[in-house]
Design a protein around this motif. Structure first.
Motif, mmCIF file in Angstrom:
data_model
loop_
_atom_site.group_PDB
_atom_site.id
_atom_site.type_symbol
_atom_site.label_atom_id
_atom_site.label_comp_id
_atom_site.label_asym_id
_atom_site.label_seq_id
_atom_site.Cartn_x
_atom_site.Cartn_y
_atom_site.Cartn_z
ATOM 1 N N THR A 132 -8.849 0.922 -9.213
ATOM 2 C CA THR A 132 -8.086 0.914 -7.976
ATOM 3 C C THR A 132 -7.025 -0.170 -8.068
ATOM 4 N N ASP A 133 -5.884 0.076 -7.458
ATOM 5 C CA ASP A 133 -4.753 -0.850 -7.568
ATOM 6 C C ASP A 133 -5.016 -2.191 -6.895
ATOM 7 N N ASP A 134 -5.904 -2.204 -5.875
ATOM 8 C CA ASP A 134 -6.111 -3.458 -5.147
ATOM 9 C C ASP A 134 -7.238 -4.301 -5.718
ATOM 10 N N ALA A 135 -7.662 -4.015 -6.967
ATOM 11 C CA ALA A 135 -8.687 -4.838 -7.627
ATOM 12 C C ALA A 135 -8.294 -5.104 -9.071
ATOM 13 N N PRO A 136 -7.148 -5.751 -9.287
ATOM 14 C CA PRO A 136 -6.720 -6.012 -10.664
ATOM 15 C C PRO A 136 -7.683 -6.947 -11.383
ATOM 16 N N PRO A 154 -14.405 1.983 -5.144
ATOM 17 C CA PRO A 154 -13.285 1.228 -4.559
ATOM 18 C C PRO A 154 -13.446 0.983 -3.062
ATOM 19 N N GLN A 155 -13.993 1.962 -2.330
ATOM 20 C CA GLN A 155 -14.208 1.779 -0.897
ATOM 21 C C GLN A 155 -15.253 0.696 -0.641
ATOM 22 N N CYS A 187 -15.631 -7.368 -0.456
ATOM 23 C CA CYS A 187 -14.755 -8.547 -0.440
ATOM 24 C C CYS A 187 -14.962 -9.377 0.829
ATOM 25 N N ASP A 188 -15.321 -8.722 1.924
ATOM 26 C CA ASP A 188 -15.487 -9.437 3.197
ATOM 27 C C ASP A 188 -16.817 -10.183 3.289
ATOM 28 N N TYR A 231 -15.922 -1.723 -2.634
ATOM 29 C CA TYR A 231 -15.354 -2.999 -3.074
ATOM 30 C C TYR A 231 -14.613 -3.688 -1.927
ATOM 31 N N ARG A 232 -13.892 -2.915 -1.131
ATOM 32 C CA ARG A 232 -13.151 -3.501 -0.007
ATOM 33 C C ARG A 232 -14.111 -4.081 1.027
#
Length: 555
Positions: free
Chosen positions: A172-176, A147-148, A154-155, A150-151
């Motif tokens: 992770t909640d921020d990657a539906p 998840p880390q 994204c950039d 992934y953030r």
């Protein structure tokens, strides 16, 4: 004879020793025959499959209070492979996998191999530049990320034209809507059979540390990885009774493959707290403690005032790699834990391990003798002539674990010698002693200056906890030595530390400036980033003369 009995017989009768060509710095490890069935193949995913056949109920990995047996691990690998086959129908696709200290790494790594694809190992601590470089260079089509990561991804996703699919190691909640590794499974009741693998096909791409320049993409074959797994298990004396503690921020490919090859139990402890790692070793009955030199130095300091009982009764060895462990720290650890402290030597290009000090007879300052089937020699860096025993030169290696080549470059010729870029010397027993990196050595007044030698003098100072020396270019003299120093004494003056060293070294090794810092900049694996430090030191203003407590001498 069973595999485990064969392994026990080999290790009880054969020692890891090198043979040396008389008068020349060429050492050869024992024949590969001593591995006696430890290798398996042809694919690297055969390692967990073999372990599951021999010891399905034995614990393979313990992480964060959870355990996975070899049977469970192999089942996860098969399920992952079937899921990847549906996401990537074309064999030979490139899958990026994160070397996170979690069972997700072996699942994704071996699953990629079993699906007929090529894995690219990502450092989960990389930021935008490192991650983009690895994904773009390898042309990864699918990336498994934390998840880390992934953030971060994204950039930079817009700059990665080859990347089609992303899979998360954990939800992770921020990657539906993004698929999760543990949920990968075939949609058909009968998944396709695993494709046939050729031993000399590329299995994995590793990136060099990049401490002296841009990271290179190293192509490793299935044979490279499986042979090196057996070589490492043999050298470290791992078997089914071994319990390894990986006190590392990431999951190292060597530790994974060698432990699975030996049917050993692995305990993952990514945290750097020395007391916590010792307690984990006690709780799990650890036999082999693996860590980085920077963490082992902290462990040595933390244990200095402890009582004199053996802290971990089951421990057989402490093993260090990645960079050189100072001899003083190794001595402290050996006295405190009452076990040998062993240094190895390897590179991404050699899968990685090439030499290792024997566990039963380590030598101070040595990084060991060649592994089975491996050859090591010392050559003149310019003429490439083999140097006599005891003389320094560039280290060259040859063996079955040597890479296929760098990505997008000509493959290495069969039986080629690989120039490591390291400076070292060989003794009459075939032990290698490293001096420095060729790119780190610099000249002052045409004298070669080894930063490692100056750092050794710096560490004699009672207030110095850690240090690094680099050369600052000078138009008249070539380069001048400068240092960054960590110290626990707030009253120590940088000029006094420099003067302490300058009274003990030849004039051309003298420190022209010392800077006291809170922490020496290092990579996530503990390696000094000398390229960045040289840029930093280049901006320093130097005094007219170096701090001194002796006369200038010649020059």
């Amino acid at each position: 004879m069973t595999t485990e009995r064969a392994r026990s017989r080999v290790w009880n009768t054969k020692k890891l020793r090198a043979t040396v060509t008389p008068g020349r710095s060429i050492a050869s490890g024992p024949s590969l025959d001593v591995l006696d069935g430890l290798t398996c193949g042809p694919g690297v995913d055969a390692l967990p499959a073999r372990a599951a056949r021999h010891a399905p109920h034995r614990v393979a990995i313990r992480a964060g209070g959870s355990e996975w047996t070899y049977g469970e691990l192999d089942a996860r690998v098969t399920r992952c492979a079937a899921g990847l086959r549906e996401l990537l129908p074309d064999l030979g696709s490139v899958v990026a996998v994160p070397a996170v200290a979690d069972p997700a790494f072996p699942t994704a790594l071996y699953g990629t191999s079993r699906s007929g694809n090529i894995s690219v190992v990502l450092n989960p601590l990389w930021r935008e530049d490192g991650l983009a470089h690895a994904l773009r260079t390898s042309r990864a089509q699918l990336a498994v990320v934390t998840p880390q990561m992934y953030r971060v991804l994204c950039d930079i996703r817009f700059h990665l034209p080859y990347l089609d699919t992303v899979v998360l190691t954990h939800p992770t909640d921020d990657a539906p809507g993004v698929p999760v590794l543990g949920d990968l499974a075939p949609r058909t009741p009968t998944p396709p059979a695993a494709p046939r693998v050729l031993p000399d096909a590329v299995a994995c791409v590793m990136f060099t540390s990049g401490t002296t320049g841009a990271s290179k993409a190293v192509m490793l074959t299935h044979r490279d990885l499986t042979v090196n797994a057996a070589q490492t298990a043999f050298a470290h004396q791992l078997d089914g009774r071994s319990v390894t503690l990986n006190c590392l921020p990431t999951y190292h490919l060597m530790h994974l493959n060698s432990s699975v090859c030996a049917l050993a139990k692995q305990v993952l402890h990514p945290g750097g707290d020395p007391a916590g790692s010792v307690q984990a070793a006690v709780d799990n009955g650890v036999t082999h403690y693996y860590s980085l030199p920077v963490r082992l130095a902290q462990l040595a300091m933390a244990q200095a005032g402890a009582d004199r009982r053996k802290p971990v009764p089951t421990l057989r060895a402490i093993l260090s790699g990645g960079s050189a462990l100072p001899v003083g720290r190794a001595d402290e650890l050996a006295r405190r834990f009452r076990v040998p402290v062993v240094q190895g030597y390897g590179l991404a290009e050699t899968s990685p391990l090439s030499l290792c000090d024997p566990l039963d007879a380590p030598r101070k300052g040595s990084c060991g003798v060649p592994l089975p089937g491996t050859e090591c020699r010392i050559v003149h860096p310019d003429t490439r002539e083999v140097r006599p025993l005891g003389e320094t030169g560039e280290v060259e290696l040859r063996g079955p674990q040597l890479m296929k080549g760098y990505l997008d470059a000509e493959p290495l010729a069969p039986d080629a010698w690989f120039a490591t870029g390291d400076v070292g010397r060989m003794d009459g027993e075939g032990r290698l002693y490293l001096v420095d990196r060729i790119k780190d050595v610099f000249k002052c007044d045409n004298f070669l200056v080894s930063p490692t030698e100056v750092e050794a003098v710096l560490r004699i100072h009672p207030a110095v906890d850690d240090c690094v020396v680099v050369g600052r270019e000078d138009p008249l003299r070539g380069a001048l030595a400068c240092a960054l120093v960590e110290t626990g004494d707030p009253d120590v003056a940088a000029e006094d530390v420099a003067a302490f060293v300058n009274g003990r070294v030849p004039y051309y090794q003298r420190l022209w400036r010392v800077e006291i810092v809170d922490r020496i900049p290092r990579s996530a694996t503990g390696k000094v980033q000398r390229l960045d430090l040289r840029d930093r030191v280049a901006r320093w203003t130097l005094p007219a003369r170096p701090p001194e407590n002796s006369t200038e001498g010649e020059g």
